[in-house]
Design a protein around this motif. Structure first.
Motif, mmCIF file in Angstrom:
data_model
loop_
_atom_site.group_PDB
_atom_site.id
_atom_site.type_symbol
_atom_site.label_atom_id
_atom_site.label_comp_id
_atom_site.label_asym_id
_atom_site.label_seq_id
_atom_site.Cartn_x
_atom_site.Cartn_y
_atom_site.Cartn_z
ATOM 1 N N GLU A 139 -6.502 3.678 7.115
ATOM 2 C CA GLU A 139 -7.287 2.781 7.958
ATOM 3 C C GLU A 139 -6.864 1.326 7.772
ATOM 4 O O GLU A 139 -6.980 0.522 8.679
ATOM 5 N N ASN A 140 -6.435 0.981 6.556
ATOM 6 C CA ASN A 140 -5.871 -0.329 6.236
ATOM 7 C C ASN A 140 -6.752 -1.505 6.675
ATOM 8 O O ASN A 140 -6.271 -2.461 7.256
ATOM 9 N N MET A 194 0.823 -1.206 0.000
ATOM 10 C CA MET A 194 0.000 0.000 0.000
ATOM 11 C C MET A 194 0.859 1.259 0.000
ATOM 12 O O MET A 194 0.345 2.336 -0.261
ATOM 13 N N GLY A 195 2.131 1.146 0.269
ATOM 14 C CA GLY A 195 2.998 2.313 0.331
ATOM 15 C C GLY A 195 3.083 3.060 -0.994
ATOM 16 O O GLY A 195 2.942 4.285 -1.038
ATOM 17 N N GLU A 196 3.336 2.327 -2.079
ATOM 18 C CA GLU A 196 3.416 2.970 -3.393
ATOM 19 C C GLU A 196 2.070 3.572 -3.776
ATOM 20 O O GLU A 196 2.004 4.687 -4.299
ATOM 21 N N LEU A 197 1.015 2.854 -3.496
ATOM 22 C CA LEU A 197 -0.330 3.328 -3.803
ATOM 23 C C LEU A 197 -0.609 4.649 -3.089
ATOM 24 O O LEU A 197 -1.085 5.607 -3.708
ATOM 25 N N LYS A 198 -0.262 4.728 -1.826
ATOM 26 C CA LYS A 198 -0.478 5.947 -1.054
ATOM 27 C C LYS A 198 0.330 7.109 -1.640
ATOM 28 O O LYS A 198 -0.190 8.216 -1.791
ATOM 29 N N SER A 232 -10.283 -2.527 2.043
ATOM 30 C CA SER A 232 -9.822 -1.236 1.545
ATOM 31 C C SER A 232 -9.465 -1.257 0.064
ATOM 32 O O SER A 232 -9.755 -0.300 -0.655
ATOM 33 N N PHE A 233 -8.852 -2.324 -0.417
ATOM 34 C CA PHE A 233 -8.430 -2.359 -1.818
ATOM 35 C C PHE A 233 -9.621 -2.258 -2.760
ATOM 36 O O PHE A 233 -9.591 -1.499 -3.729
#
Length: 95
Positions: A39-40, A1-5, A44-45
């Motif tokens: 929120e993870n 999720m890091g790159e997505l954020k 979420s995806f």
């Protein structure tokens, strides 16, 4: 999720810096996506995917968004960056 954020943050910054007030609904949705990422939760995806897809409505969506700068080189650089962000998001979200 890091790159997505990070990609969503960059997209939001570009919209806030170069987009008119007519893009306020898209800005709100991008902020919502960033909140969902933070929120993870387990769903979420799929939520992110659904919201992102809605950003590209036929009229007044991100598909209509371009950055205008008088300097052609700067305009091209910014729009290429925008296109790369959107393309990478589509790849990650598998559309």
């Amino acid at each position: 999720m890091g790159e997505l954020k990070e990609l969503f943050k960059e997209l939001l910054v570009m919209l806030e810096r170069y987009g008119s007030d007519s893009y306020n609904p898209q800005k709100r949705l991008l902020k919502e996506i960033l909140y969902i990422i933070d929120e993870n939760n387990i769903d979420s995806f799929s939520q992110i995917r659904s919201i992102y897809k809605s950003l590209f409505s036929p009229k007044y969506g991100l598909s209509e968004f371009n950055i205008w700068k008088d300097d052609f080189t700067e305009r091209k650089r910014l729009n290429d960056k925008l296109e790369n962000i959107e393309q990478r998001l589509w790849e990650i979200l598998e559309y």
